[in-house]
Design a protein around this motif. Sequence first.
Motif, mmCIF file in Angstrom:
data_model
loop_
_atom_site.group_PDB
_atom_site.id
_atom_site.type_symbol
_atom_site.label_atom_id
_atom_site.label_comp_id
_atom_site.label_asym_id
_atom_site.label_seq_id
_atom_site.Cartn_x
_atom_site.Cartn_y
_atom_site.Cartn_z
ATOM 1 N N ARG A 295 11.470 7.862 -3.358
ATOM 2 C CA ARG A 295 12.088 7.284 -4.552
ATOM 3 C C ARG A 295 13.598 7.523 -4.494
ATOM 4 N N ARG A 296 14.374 6.495 -4.752
ATOM 5 C CA ARG A 296 15.825 6.649 -4.717
ATOM 6 C C ARG A 296 16.293 7.691 -5.733
ATOM 7 N N SER A 297 15.567 7.850 -6.815
ATOM 8 C CA SER A 297 15.976 8.786 -7.866
ATOM 9 C C SER A 297 16.011 10.236 -7.394
ATOM 10 N N GLN B 258 0.812 -1.208 0.000
ATOM 11 C CA GLN B 258 0.000 0.000 0.000
ATOM 12 C C GLN B 258 0.852 1.266 0.000
ATOM 13 N N ALA B 259 2.018 1.208 0.604
ATOM 14 C CA ALA B 259 2.899 2.372 0.611
ATOM 15 C C ALA B 259 3.329 2.734 -0.803
ATOM 16 N N VAL B 260 3.779 1.739 -1.556
ATOM 17 C CA VAL B 260 4.233 1.993 -2.928
ATOM 18 C C VAL B 260 3.053 2.362 -3.830
ATOM 19 N N SER B 261 1.918 1.703 -3.630
ATOM 20 C CA SER B 261 0.737 2.008 -4.421
ATOM 21 C C SER B 261 0.286 3.445 -4.212
ATOM 22 N N THR B 262 0.311 3.905 -2.966
ATOM 23 C CA THR B 262 -0.104 5.281 -2.665
ATOM 24 C C THR B 262 0.860 6.284 -3.280
ATOM 25 N N LEU B 263 2.145 5.996 -3.202
ATOM 26 C CA LEU B 263 3.150 6.864 -3.809
ATOM 27 C C LEU B 263 2.878 7.020 -5.303
ATOM 28 N N ASP B 264 2.576 5.922 -5.971
ATOM 29 C CA ASP B 264 2.311 5.961 -7.406
ATOM 30 C C ASP B 264 0.966 6.606 -7.730
ATOM 31 N N THR B 265 -0.044 6.301 -6.935
ATOM 32 C CA THR B 265 -1.389 6.820 -7.206
ATOM 33 C C THR B 265 -1.402 8.345 -7.227
ATOM 34 N N TYR B 266 -0.705 8.965 -6.287
ATOM 35 C CA TYR B 266 -0.682 10.428 -6.210
ATOM 36 C C TYR B 266 0.512 11.031 -6.928
ATOM 37 N N ARG B 267 1.308 10.183 -7.579
ATOM 38 C CA ARG B 267 2.471 10.632 -8.355
ATOM 39 C C ARG B 267 3.398 11.502 -7.516
ATOM 40 N N LEU B 268 3.766 10.974 -6.373
ATOM 41 C CA LEU B 268 4.611 11.695 -5.438
ATOM 42 C C LEU B 268 6.042 11.171 -5.482
ATOM 43 N N ASP B 269 6.970 12.004 -5.005
ATOM 44 C CA ASP B 269 8.366 11.599 -4.907
ATOM 45 C C ASP B 269 8.687 11.045 -3.516
ATOM 46 N N TYR B 270 7.962 11.522 -2.522
ATOM 47 C CA TYR B 270 8.119 10.974 -1.173
ATOM 48 C C TYR B 270 6.771 10.976 -0.470
ATOM 49 N N LEU B 271 6.675 10.181 0.562
ATOM 50 C CA LEU B 271 5.415 10.036 1.276
ATOM 51 C C LEU B 271 5.713 9.717 2.734
ATOM 52 N N SER B 272 5.098 10.473 3.619
ATOM 53 C CA SER B 272 5.210 10.211 5.046
ATOM 54 C C SER B 272 3.916 9.554 5.504
ATOM 55 N N ILE B 273 4.006 8.285 5.855
ATOM 56 C CA ILE B 273 2.822 7.542 6.301
ATOM 57 C C ILE B 273 2.763 7.626 7.824
ATOM 58 N N TYR B 274 1.691 8.224 8.325
ATOM 59 C CA TYR B 274 1.604 8.502 9.756
ATOM 60 C C TYR B 274 0.963 7.339 10.494
ATOM 61 N N PRO B 275 1.733 6.607 11.332
ATOM 62 C CA PRO B 275 1.166 5.467 12.054
ATOM 63 C C PRO B 275 0.185 5.903 13.138
ATOM 64 N N ARG B 276 -0.661 4.984 13.526
ATOM 65 C CA ARG B 276 -1.491 5.208 14.702
ATOM 66 C C ARG B 276 -0.571 5.268 15.919
ATOM 67 N N GLN B 277 -0.699 6.344 16.701
ATOM 68 C CA GLN B 277 0.160 6.533 17.868
ATOM 69 C C GLN B 277 -0.481 5.866 19.089
ATOM 70 N N MET B 278 0.141 4.814 19.565
ATOM 71 C CA MET B 278 -0.387 4.078 20.711
ATOM 72 C C MET B 278 -0.027 4.831 21.990
ATOM 73 N N ALA B 279 -1.021 5.088 22.821
ATOM 74 C CA ALA B 279 -0.808 5.834 24.058
ATOM 75 C C ALA B 279 -1.466 5.081 25.203
ATOM 76 N N THR B 280 -0.680 4.669 26.178
ATOM 77 C CA THR B 280 -1.200 3.888 27.293
ATOM 78 C C THR B 280 -1.199 4.663 28.607
ATOM 79 N N THR B 281 -0.178 5.465 28.850
ATOM 80 C CA THR B 281 -0.128 6.244 30.083
ATOM 81 C C THR B 281 -0.858 7.578 29.885
ATOM 82 N N PHE B 282 -1.178 8.240 30.985
ATOM 83 C CA PHE B 282 -1.908 9.507 30.906
ATOM 84 C C PHE B 282 -1.111 10.550 30.123
#
Length: 352
Positions: free
Chosen positions: A202-204, A137-161
């Motif tokens: 993309r390495r290029s 999905q990371a590579v597919s999203t990069l190609d779908t939007y024709r981007l050179d880089y993409l920051s995929i934001y993970p779900r931030q797990m928070a357990t303590t207050f």
Amino acid sequence: MIFALLNLFLLLFVITNALTMPKLSHQSNTLRSIAVHIPMRNEAVNVAELIALLKSQSYSGAYHFYILDDNSTDQTYSLLEKAIDGDKRFTLIAGGEPPSGWIGKTWALQQLFESSEEEIVITLDADVRISSTALSQAVSTLDTYRLDYLSIYPRQMATTFGQRMIQPLLQWSWLSTLILRITIRSTNPAFAVANGQFFVVRRSVLSGYQGVSNQVLDDMELARVLLRNGHKGGVVNGGDIARCQMYSSFAELRAGYAKSLWKAFGSIGGTIFAITFIFASGIVPIILILMGSVWGWIAFELIVLSRVISASLSNGRILDSLLHPISSILLVYLIIYSWSARKSVQWKGRTL
């Protein structure tokens, strides 16, 4: 009234992003070779689960995992050898100490970059956990939007207050201040948004990490370098394919933010503006409520609604949105603490 208007603008930004922001793609694209780079220093606690999930990837194209042990003082290297267990999809590298002008993280990334040659480079932090479809999905999203880089934001797990008060602000901050559908089409460095936990490029368009060699916020600085060079990219919500628990205690959270928050706003002037903004949007409404102002209630309800929408987008705790004033107070404290500790910050046993 002015504080209610401020929070109304923030809410409108969040709503606009909720309706229009780029999303992860499931489309099939030309299969591209992928190098997954993972720098690790004193990450023994993360080794077993991380490697098990990496082994479960379902990507049909060529991919390889490059893991660098950055002079760990715990059992990270030996545990990696045991967990990898001869799997030919993995290359384990013993990293060298950073030379002058480099910090540990960026030197580790540079060594990983020089060790691989695949078309797409994906950088993962050791505390990120990805689904079996994450690479695809990371590579597919990069190609779908024709981007050179993409920051995929993970779900931030928070357990303590403390984690619950601070971590959700990361995603809310860019949802409430940028229109992401617009920023991915811009090359203006002022619109840079990035999170190095799961970064695709993309390495290029990437010649290495020399341009950010001494930057604590290497992810944001790398995004700015790429944008200045005319390349396009942005951030997408990756909560469905990645999760991350950055810290295990408030002390660890404070140390983590101490190393970077003082750089996050560009200058002391930017920091003062940020503190003023946080105070005006998150703390003043409570002061107005205590003074009996109806505008305080309106401002509070607007900011909470923006947090509720952000939490729903990121699979976060919606009820914690009601405590936004506490989050604001803690964030101001962390910013001030970061400035006061910036010359003596240690992370993973190194002084930055």
